[in-house]
Design an enzyme around this catalytic site. Structure first.
Site, short mmCIF file in Angstrom:
data_model
loop_
_atom_site.label_atom_id
_atom_site.label_comp_id
_atom_site.label_asym_id
_atom_site.label_seq_id
_atom_site.Cartn_x
_atom_site.Cartn_y
_atom_site.Cartn_z
N LYS A 181 63.42 32.98 -12.51
CA LYS A 181 64.04 33.69 -13.64
C LYS A 181 65.44 34.07 -13.18
CE LYS A 181 64.97 37.22 -15.64
NZ LYS A 181 66.41 37.55 -15.84
N GLU A 256 62.85 43.04 -2.45
CA GLU A 256 64.09 43.26 -1.68
C GLU A 256 65.02 44.06 -2.57
OE1 GLU A 256 65.58 39.48 -0.38
OE2 GLU A 256 63.99 39.26 1.08
N CYS A 289 74.02 44.46 -1.35
CA CYS A 289 72.94 45.39 -1.03
C CYS A 289 73.01 45.88 0.40
CB CYS A 289 71.60 44.72 -1.29
SG CYS A 289 71.37 43.24 -0.30
N GLU A 386 72.71 54.57 -4.54
CA GLU A 386 73.46 53.33 -4.39
C GLU A 386 74.46 53.20 -5.54
OE1 GLU A 386 71.48 49.59 -5.37
OE2 GLU A 386 72.19 48.79 -3.47
#
Ligand code: NAD
Length: 491
Positions: A181, A256, A289, A386
């Site tokens: 996806k 992740e 990330c 974040e």
């Protein structure tokens, strides 16, 4: 393949899904817009329940034959897949730059070669997966890694080609079939990957691509009880939803997720090297990330370090990611830019001091200036959450215990960086709770090594043997060494 391809900067790209070896259109579409200048690039198919069902059905039907091949038999397919990516190196660079705002220069020299290796390395490594034998006095255990089945792979927009191939490579090499996806904010290079799979002659159903939004297409995929594994890279909020949904079907997930990693500068660090590396955290406009976005600098060296970093950052070229000289490109989406700006404004309103940046960059509407904030408390939002933009924070410390506490003082635990005398830096690294940490360096990623985070940064590890552990079912075939005599007293 017949489909309704459109053109992006001279590259022909399909807007459609790729299911059962052919392109499948959708009556519903969504817009693909370039972050560089908000140009409309095309209308992309939006997957509904029917598309998801067709993709998972095709992958399920293709699974037995693909799984029955030996790793050596699968290897030529995967080599051709990687070669097809390599032949399109320029095309991938053009598209990912237009679509995700990734630096074109990085694509050509870093991402595309790595994407190829993500396929070829795992294809080769899978050759070593055959029966591992454990000998005991009473039996020989033939320990097999059997492919698990249909694997759903869900990727984010910040590095779509690299992250998709990083999962597709080991999943296919170990005999699974795949439904990918693609990320809706950067769907184009995933479409090119389907072209590559087709050109490589992968049997229909071995690799399928669904386009569409997370809440619609992604959610329908994750809910499918026929999946054997879900490998997800993205945000914590989505991961929680996926994990809950997968739990209903007891489907193992690899997650992740985000990071808020510490970049530690000890008093004995090489400050020039540390400053040069710290500036790299602005790469991909900070949408990385694993970036060490929290600078934790020993108070004795902080003033000198800040001036060195200011000098490097002052030279950074913010601009069009297609230009070779550009070092910091755009933010993926206006919504993401507003999110980044909101974080900075709230931090300043709460007492943080801006050392540089803090506003949109005048290069264009979707560009944000490299930013550094200081005068912060550990519990401040900007220290805890974040941002996923070109925004770093700087805090100072006076002792090893203090910096370890600060490094560990968030809910995240993805990566980290530690600059200092090597032995001292390793001693600190051993105490930092995180999935990985770089000593006097940044971004070294070897395919044989494990990758992943702890706490809110993720569940599980991928890379090397860890990818195969995830994508395979381990089976122990037990062969006795003496004739087996059935007896109720036998243990
Ligand atoms: P996101 O979670 O919003 O989306 C990621 C993917 O999940 C997209 O393809 C999206 O369509 C899909 N999705 C969204 N809702 C879904 C649902 N309900 N069901 C199934 N799929 C769904 O994340 P994002 O904004 O695209 O990516 C940024 C995040 O990814 C950041 O937090 C970043 O740190 C993280 N990230 C982590 C790594 C890593 O390896 N740890 C690498 C890159 C990015």
């Amino acid at each position: 393949m017949s489909d309704t391809r459109f053109d992006v900067a001279g590259v022909s790209v399909s807007p459609d899904h790729y299911i059962d070896g052919r392109r499948v259109a959708s009556s519903e579409t969504f817009e693909c817009v370039s972050p560089i200048d908000q140009t409309h690039l095309g209308d992309i198919a939006s997957g509904n329940l029917g598309h998801v069902d067709a993709a998972v059905t095709s992958a399920s039907l293709a699974f037995p034959a693909w799984a029955a091949l030996s790793a050596a038999q699968r290897q030529p397919y995967l080599q051709r897949f990687a070669d097809a990516i390599g032949r399109r190196a320029d095309v991938f660079a053009t598209l990912e730059s237009a679509d995700a705002g990734v630096l074109r220069s990085r694509m050509a020299h870093g991402v595309v070669p790595r994407a190829m290796q993500n396929i070829t390395w795992f294809a080769e490594h899978a050759l070593t997966l055959q029966d591992r034998v454990i000998e005991t006095p009473q039996a020989r255990h033939l320990v097999r890694h059997d492919p698990a089945g249909v694997v759903a792979i869900i990727t984010p927009w910040n590095s779509p080609l690299m992250l998709a191939t990083w999962k597709i490579g080991p999943a296919l090499a170990s005999g699974n079939t795949v439904v990918l996806k693609a990320p809706e904010w950067a769907p184009l290079t995933s479409s090119l990957l389907a072209d590559c799979a087709h050109e490589a002659g992968l049997p229909p159903g071995v690799f399928n691509l669904l386009q569409g939004s997370g809440p619609q297409t992604g959610a329908a995929l994750v809910s499918d009880a026929r999946l054997a594994r879900i490998s997800f890279t993205g945000s914590v909020a989505t991961a929680k939803w996926i994990a809950k949904t997968a739990a209903d079907n007891l489907v193992p997930c690899s997650l992740e997720l985000g990071g808020k990693s510490a970049f530690i500068v000890l008093a004995d660090a090489d400050l020039d090297a540390a400053a040069a590396t710290a500036a790299l955290m602005y790469r991909n406009a900070g949408q990385v990330c694993l970036a060490g976005t929290r600078l934790l600098v020993h108070a004795d060296v902080a003033p000198v370090f800040i001036e060195k970093l200011r000098e490097v950052v002052g030279r950074l070229v913010v601009g069009d990611p297609r230009d070779a000289a550009t070092e910091v490109g755009p933010i993926i989406h206006m919504r993401q830019l507003e999110r980044v700006q909101g974080f900075v404004e709230r931090a300043v309103a709460g007492g943080a001091r801006l050392l540089w940046g803090g506003t949109r960059h005048d290069f264009g509407a979707q560009y944000f200036a490299p930013t550094l904030l200081t005068d912060l408390r550990q519990h401040d939002e900007i220290v805890q959450q974040e941002v996923f933009g070109p925004v770093l924070t700087l805090q100072t410390f006076a002792s090893d215990d203090e910096v370890v506490g600060m490094a560990n003082g968030t809910d995240y635990g993805l990566g980290g960086v530690c600059y200092g005398d090597e032995a001292h830096a390793i001693a600190i690294a051993e105490r930092v709770r995180t999935g990985f940490i770089w000593i006097n360096s940044f971004g070294i990623r070897d395919l044989a090594a494990p990758f992943g985070g702890i706490k809110r940064s993720g569940v599980g590890r991928e890379g090397g043997d860890w990818s195969f552990e995830f994508f395979c079912d381990v089976k122990d075939v037990v062969v006795p060494k003496q004739p087996f005599k059935a007896s109720f007293s036998h243990r």
